[in-house]
Motif scaffolding. Structure first.
Motif, PDB file in Angstrom:
ATOM      1  N   UNK A  88      46.645 -50.671  71.728  1.00 39.00           N
ATOM      2  CA  UNK A  88      45.432 -51.162  71.102  1.00 39.00           C
ATOM      3  C   UNK A  88      44.696 -52.114  72.054  1.00 39.00           C
ATOM      4  N   UNK A  89      43.395 -51.911  72.252  1.00 40.33           N
ATOM      5  CA  UNK A  89      42.670 -52.766  73.200  1.00 40.33           C
ATOM      6  C   UNK A  89      42.524 -54.196  72.679  1.00 40.33           C
ATOM      7  N   UNK A  90      42.408 -55.126  73.607  1.00 43.48           N
ATOM      8  CA  UNK A  90      42.206 -56.516  73.250  1.00 43.48           C
ATOM      9  C   UNK A  90      40.709 -56.745  73.044  1.00 43.48           C
ATOM     10  N   UNK A  91      40.317 -57.293  71.888  1.00 43.60           N
ATOM     11  CA  UNK A  91      38.890 -57.516  71.655  1.00 43.60           C
ATOM     12  C   UNK A  91      38.350 -58.612  72.569  1.00 43.60           C
ATOM     13  N   UNK A  92      37.086 -58.520  72.928  1.00 39.75           N
ATOM     14  CA  UNK A  92      36.447 -59.549  73.745  1.00 39.75           C
ATOM     15  C   UNK A  92      35.046 -59.819  73.205  1.00 39.75           C
ATOM     16  N   UNK A  93      34.503 -60.949  73.554  1.00 40.98           N
ATOM     17  CA  UNK A  93      33.181 -61.345  73.081  1.00 40.98           C
ATOM     18  C   UNK A  93      32.108 -60.451  73.685  1.00 40.98           C
ATOM     19  N   UNK A  94      31.078 -60.200  72.917  1.00 39.87           N
ATOM     20  CA  UNK A  94      29.937 -59.432  73.398  1.00 39.87           C
ATOM     21  C   UNK A  94      28.658 -60.166  73.014  1.00 39.87           C
ATOM     22  N   UNK A  95      27.569 -59.811  73.663  1.00 42.94           N
ATOM     23  CA  UNK A  95      26.275 -60.395  73.317  1.00 42.94           C
ATOM     24  C   UNK A  95      25.809 -59.825  71.986  1.00 42.94           C
ATOM     25  N   UNK A  96      25.027 -60.605  71.268  1.00 44.88           N
ATOM     26  CA  UNK A  96      24.464 -60.139  70.006  1.00 44.88           C
ATOM     27  C   UNK A  96      23.454 -59.035  70.293  1.00 44.88           C
ATOM     28  N   UNK A  97      23.272 -58.145  69.347  1.00 39.78           N
ATOM     29  CA  UNK A  97      22.317 -57.053  69.492  1.00 39.78           C
ATOM     30  C   UNK A  97      20.924 -57.647  69.709  1.00 39.78           C
ATOM     31  N   UNK A  98      20.229 -57.128  70.699  1.00 35.69           N
ATOM     32  CA  UNK A  98      18.884 -57.588  70.979  1.00 35.69           C
ATOM     33  C   UNK A  98      18.808 -58.715  71.985  1.00 35.69           C
ATOM     34  N   UNK A  99      19.937 -59.256  72.442  1.00 38.11           N
ATOM     35  CA  UNK A  99      19.907 -60.355  73.403  1.00 38.11           C
ATOM     36  C   UNK A  99      20.251 -59.899  74.814  1.00 38.11           C
ATOM     37  N   UNK A 100      20.366 -58.605  75.029  1.00 36.52           N
ATOM     38  CA  UNK A 100      20.701 -58.110  76.356  1.00 36.52           C
ATOM     39  C   UNK A 100      19.566 -58.414  77.323  1.00 36.52           C
ATOM     40  N   UNK A 101      19.933 -58.737  78.546  1.00 36.36           N
ATOM     41  CA  UNK A 101      18.958 -59.000  79.599  1.00 36.36           C
ATOM     42  C   UNK A 101      18.882 -57.747  80.464  1.00 36.36           C
ATOM     43  N   UNK A 102      17.932 -56.869  80.203  1.00 36.43           N
ATOM     44  CA  UNK A 102      17.853 -55.595  80.898  1.00 36.43           C
ATOM     45  C   UNK A 102      17.337 -55.740  82.325  1.00 36.43           C
ATOM     46  N   UNK A 103      16.743 -56.903  82.648  1.00 36.76           N
ATOM     47  CA  UNK A 103      16.211 -57.082  83.987  1.00 36.76           C
ATOM     48  C   UNK A 103      17.244 -57.641  84.956  1.00 36.76           C
ATOM     49  N   UNK A 104      18.462 -57.955  84.476  1.00 36.38           N
ATOM     50  CA  UNK A 104      19.533 -58.471  85.342  1.00 36.38           C
ATOM     51  C   UNK A 104      20.722 -57.527  85.312  1.00 36.38           C
ATOM     52  N   UNK A 105      21.498 -57.457  86.407  1.00 41.22           N
ATOM     53  CA  UNK A 105      22.719 -56.633  86.391  1.00 41.22           C
ATOM     54  C   UNK A 105      23.718 -57.200  85.377  1.00 41.22           C
ATOM     55  N   UNK A 106      24.544 -56.352  84.833  1.00 43.35           N
ATOM     56  CA  UNK A 106      25.522 -56.769  83.819  1.00 43.35           C
ATOM     57  C   UNK A 106      26.454 -57.846  84.354  1.00 43.35           C
ATOM     58  N   UNK A 107      26.745 -57.838  85.655  1.00 38.94           N
ATOM     59  CA  UNK A 107      27.661 -58.822  86.219  1.00 38.94           C
ATOM     60  C   UNK A 107      27.084 -60.232  86.174  1.00 38.94           C
ATOM     61  N   UNK A 108      25.750 -60.350  86.086  1.00 38.27           N
ATOM     62  CA  UNK A 108      25.118 -61.667  86.037  1.00 38.27           C
ATOM     63  C   UNK A 108      24.911 -62.168  84.612  1.00 38.27           C
ATOM     64  N   UNK A 109      25.071 -61.309  83.628  1.00 33.00           N
ATOM     65  CA  UNK A 109      24.856 -61.723  82.242  1.00 33.00           C
ATOM     66  C   UNK A 109      25.958 -62.652  81.784  1.00 33.00           C
ATOM     67  N   UNK A 110      25.615 -63.582  80.919  1.00 28.97           N
ATOM     68  CA  UNK A 110      26.584 -64.498  80.332  1.00 28.97           C
ATOM     69  C   UNK A 110      26.345 -64.542  78.828  1.00 28.97           C
ATOM     70  N   UNK A 111      27.271 -65.132  78.125  1.00 21.91           N
ATOM     71  CA  UNK A 111      27.125 -65.271  76.669  1.00 21.91           C
ATOM     72  C   UNK A 111      26.288 -66.505  76.325  1.00 21.91           C
ATOM     73  N   UNK A 112      26.073 -67.391  77.273  1.00 18.06           N
ATOM     74  CA  UNK A 112      25.245 -68.556  77.028  1.00 18.06           C
ATOM     75  C   UNK A 112      23.778 -68.163  77.152  1.00 18.06           C
ATOM     76  N   UNK A 113      22.921 -68.758  76.324  1.00 22.54           N
ATOM     77  CA  UNK A 113      21.508 -68.434  76.302  1.00 22.54           C
ATOM     78  C   UNK A 113      20.785 -68.937  77.450  1.00 22.54           C
TER      79      UNK A 113
END
Length: 70
Positions: free
Chosen positions: A45-70
């Motif tokens: 069974x996979x270990x759950x991890x935090x994800x960004x809320x729907x609609x808060x994705x930053x499409x102009x930045x690579x995923x590696x630069x995204x953080x959970x902080x606003x």
């Protein structure tokens, strides 16, 4: 209960093993008895991890630069 004349009266010696088995079964939670989860499935069974809320994705930045902080 009366034993037939050709067998000796029951002394109850086998009841201790039966009592031990009953106690072991009673120790298992009811949910596990009704819906058992095989150990192999539970280990994979996979270990759950935090994800960004729907609609808060930053499409102009690579995923590696995204953080959970606003």
């Amino acid at each position: 209960m009366v034993s037939p004349s050709d067998t000796p009266p029951h002394d109850g010696s086998d009841l201790a093993a039966l009592r031990k088995e009953i106690d072991a079964l009673q120790a298992i939670p009811e949910e596990e008895l009704l819906n058992p989860l095989p150990t192999s499935v539970e280990e994979r069974e996979p270990t759950p991890h935090s994800t960004d809320a729907i609609g808060t994705e930053k499409w102009d930045r690579p995923a590696s630069e995204e953080t959970l902080e606003g």
